[in-house]
Design a protein around this motif. Structure first.
Motif, PDB file in Angstrom:
ATOM      1  N   ASP A 102     -20.119  17.438 -52.186  1.00 53.50           N
ATOM      2  CA  ASP A 102     -20.899  16.273 -52.585  1.00 53.50           C
ATOM      3  C   ASP A 102     -21.898  15.864 -51.507  1.00 53.50           C
ATOM      4  O   ASP A 102     -23.025  15.446 -51.815  1.00 53.50           O
ATOM      5  CB  ASP A 102     -19.970  15.105 -52.908  1.00 53.50           C
ATOM      6  N   GLU A 103     -21.518  15.988 -50.250  1.00 48.65           N
ATOM      7  CA  GLU A 103     -22.444  15.655 -49.163  1.00 48.65           C
ATOM      8  C   GLU A 103     -23.653  16.581 -49.150  1.00 48.65           C
ATOM      9  O   GLU A 103     -24.756  16.181 -48.799  1.00 48.65           O
ATOM     10  CB  GLU A 103     -21.719  15.714 -47.818  1.00 48.65           C
ATOM     11  N   TYR A 156     -24.780  18.436 -51.977  1.00 51.86           N
ATOM     12  CA  TYR A 156     -25.513  18.529 -53.241  1.00 51.86           C
ATOM     13  C   TYR A 156     -25.552  17.241 -54.052  1.00 51.86           C
ATOM     14  O   TYR A 156     -26.156  17.214 -55.127  1.00 51.86           O
ATOM     15  CB  TYR A 156     -24.919  19.659 -54.094  1.00 51.86           C
ATOM     16  N   HIS A 157     -24.916  16.182 -53.570  1.00 52.80           N
ATOM     17  CA  HIS A 157     -25.010  14.854 -54.198  1.00 52.80           C
ATOM     18  C   HIS A 157     -24.647  14.902 -55.682  1.00 52.80           C
ATOM     19  O   HIS A 157     -25.437  14.527 -56.552  1.00 52.80           O
ATOM     20  CB  HIS A 157     -26.408  14.271 -53.996  1.00 52.80           C
ATOM     21  N   VAL A 158     -23.432  15.361 -55.940  1.00 55.46           N
ATOM     22  CA  VAL A 158     -22.952  15.488 -57.317  1.00 55.46           C
ATOM     23  C   VAL A 158     -22.469  14.149 -57.865  1.00 55.46           C
ATOM     24  O   VAL A 158     -22.681  13.833 -59.033  1.00 55.46           O
ATOM     25  CB  VAL A 158     -21.796  16.511 -57.375  1.00 55.46           C
ATOM     26  N   LEU A 159     -21.813  13.362 -57.027  1.00 58.31           N
ATOM     27  CA  LEU A 159     -21.173  12.119 -57.450  1.00 58.31           C
ATOM     28  C   LEU A 159     -22.001  10.903 -57.061  1.00 58.31           C
ATOM     29  O   LEU A 159     -22.517  10.825 -55.949  1.00 58.31           O
ATOM     30  CB  LEU A 159     -19.780  12.024 -56.826  1.00 58.31           C
ATOM     31  N   HIS A 160     -22.086   9.949 -58.002  1.00 60.01           N
ATOM     32  CA  HIS A 160     -22.880   8.734 -57.771  1.00 60.01           C
ATOM     33  C   HIS A 160     -22.156   7.518 -58.343  1.00 60.01           C
ATOM     34  O   HIS A 160     -21.345   7.648 -59.267  1.00 60.01           O
ATOM     35  CB  HIS A 160     -24.257   8.864 -58.432  1.00 60.01           C
ATOM     36  N   PRO A 161     -22.467   6.321 -57.808  1.00 60.24           N
ATOM     37  CA  PRO A 161     -21.850   5.100 -58.327  1.00 60.24           C
ATOM     38  C   PRO A 161     -22.103   4.927 -59.825  1.00 60.24           C
ATOM     39  O   PRO A 161     -23.195   5.188 -60.320  1.00 60.24           O
ATOM     40  CB  PRO A 161     -22.542   3.989 -57.521  1.00 60.24           C
ATOM     41  N   LYS A 204     -19.479  27.657 -50.952  1.00 57.68           N
ATOM     42  CA  LYS A 204     -18.271  27.976 -50.177  1.00 57.68           C
ATOM     43  C   LYS A 204     -18.079  26.881 -49.138  1.00 57.68           C
ATOM     44  O   LYS A 204     -18.658  26.917 -48.047  1.00 57.68           O
ATOM     45  CB  LYS A 204     -18.427  29.334 -49.492  1.00 57.68           C
ATOM     46  N   PRO A 205     -17.274  25.850 -49.446  1.00 57.87           N
ATOM     47  CA  PRO A 205     -17.080  24.771 -48.464  1.00 57.87           C
ATOM     48  C   PRO A 205     -16.270  25.247 -47.259  1.00 57.87           C
ATOM     49  O   PRO A 205     -15.437  26.146 -47.364  1.00 57.87           O
ATOM     50  CB  PRO A 205     -16.311  23.712 -49.258  1.00 57.87           C
ATOM     51  N   LYS A 206     -16.522  24.632 -46.118  1.00 55.16           N
ATOM     52  CA  LYS A 206     -15.814  24.997 -44.901  1.00 55.16           C
ATOM     53  C   LYS A 206     -14.316  24.719 -45.012  1.00 55.16           C
ATOM     54  O   LYS A 206     -13.514  25.358 -44.337  1.00 55.16           O
ATOM     55  CB  LYS A 206     -16.402  24.237 -43.707  1.00 55.16           C
TER      56      LYS A 206
END
Length: 234
Positions: A62-63, A65-70, A210-212
């Protein structure tokens, strides 16, 4: 006698925990326990109050690609034990009544602030209609951190992986609103051309991530499809 022991050197160097093999513990379970005890994300999850280390995978994605929003409406497939739903609730503000997060699973899940857990099978033909009714409309994001149960037979496991992502994608396309996103776990070599072609047809952007926080050496990665074109897209 303690089941674990530490080895290392003094002088500020970190110690690695080794697990002794118990009579009732298989080698694979012993190695799994050793990975857990030495995993910094497991320790961090406990420290920060997350239900699983998997929460950090979603946070990182999310950090980037900004998938989640209020205010969004989120559906989390195979939600147990609740780590991804927990992050979604934080990001959407559902804990304060600004969004909706529904996690579904065949397993019982302990309650979480801002999350509605439903015990159900997403493959039930009635599931999409139920989700849209509960949400009061279509979803903005469908999440899936599910993994097919492994048999140990490579070709069979490969087919199960592909089959699961296809089913999750079908479900997502039934309940997503136009412009919505679908994020799902896959494995390297586990998303065949037909699956990717389908996602590229139905979404404007499709990428592998591929997240860390994924374990080193793991074939695990995620497919992120964003910009849903809407039902009936061609």
């Amino acid at each position: 006698m303690s089941p674990v022991k530490s080895s290392g050197r003094e002088g500020g160097r970190s110690l690695k925990t080794h697990v002794k093999t118990a009579k009732k513990r298989t080698l694979s379970s012993t190695l799994w326990l050793q990975r857990q005890l030495n995993d910094p994300y497991v320790a961090r999850a406990k420290l920060e109050g997350y239900r699983s280390r998997a929460a950090f995978k979603l946070i990182e994605i999310d950090e980037r690609y900004h998938v989640l929003h209020p205010g969004q409406k989120i559906v989390d497939l195979g939600a147990a034990p609740g780590g991804w739903s927990q992050v979604a609730a934080q990001k959407t503000g559902s804990r304060d009544g600004r969004g909706r997060v529904i996690g579904i699973d065949l397993l019982d899940i302990a309650p979480l602030p801002g999350v509605e857990f439903r015990k159900m099978d997403f493959l039930d033909p009635a599931a999409p209609a139920h989700l849209k009714e509960w949400l009061g409309g279509k979803a903005d994001v469908v999440l899936s951190d599910m993994a097919a149960n492994a048999t140990g037979h490579r070709k069979t496991d490969h087919l199960r992986i592909v089959g699961l992502i296809e089913l999750a994608a079908d479900f997502a396309c039934e309940i997503l609103a136009p412009g919505g996103s679908f994020l799902a776990k896959v494995f390297q070599g586990g998303t065949e051309g037909m699956v990717l072609a389908r996602l590229k047809r139905d979404f404007t952007t499709v990428r592998h991530v591929k997240p860390k926080a994924s374990r080193a050496g793991s074939a695990e990665l995620y497919v992120l499809a964003s910009g849903f074109r809407g039902a009936g897209s061609a």
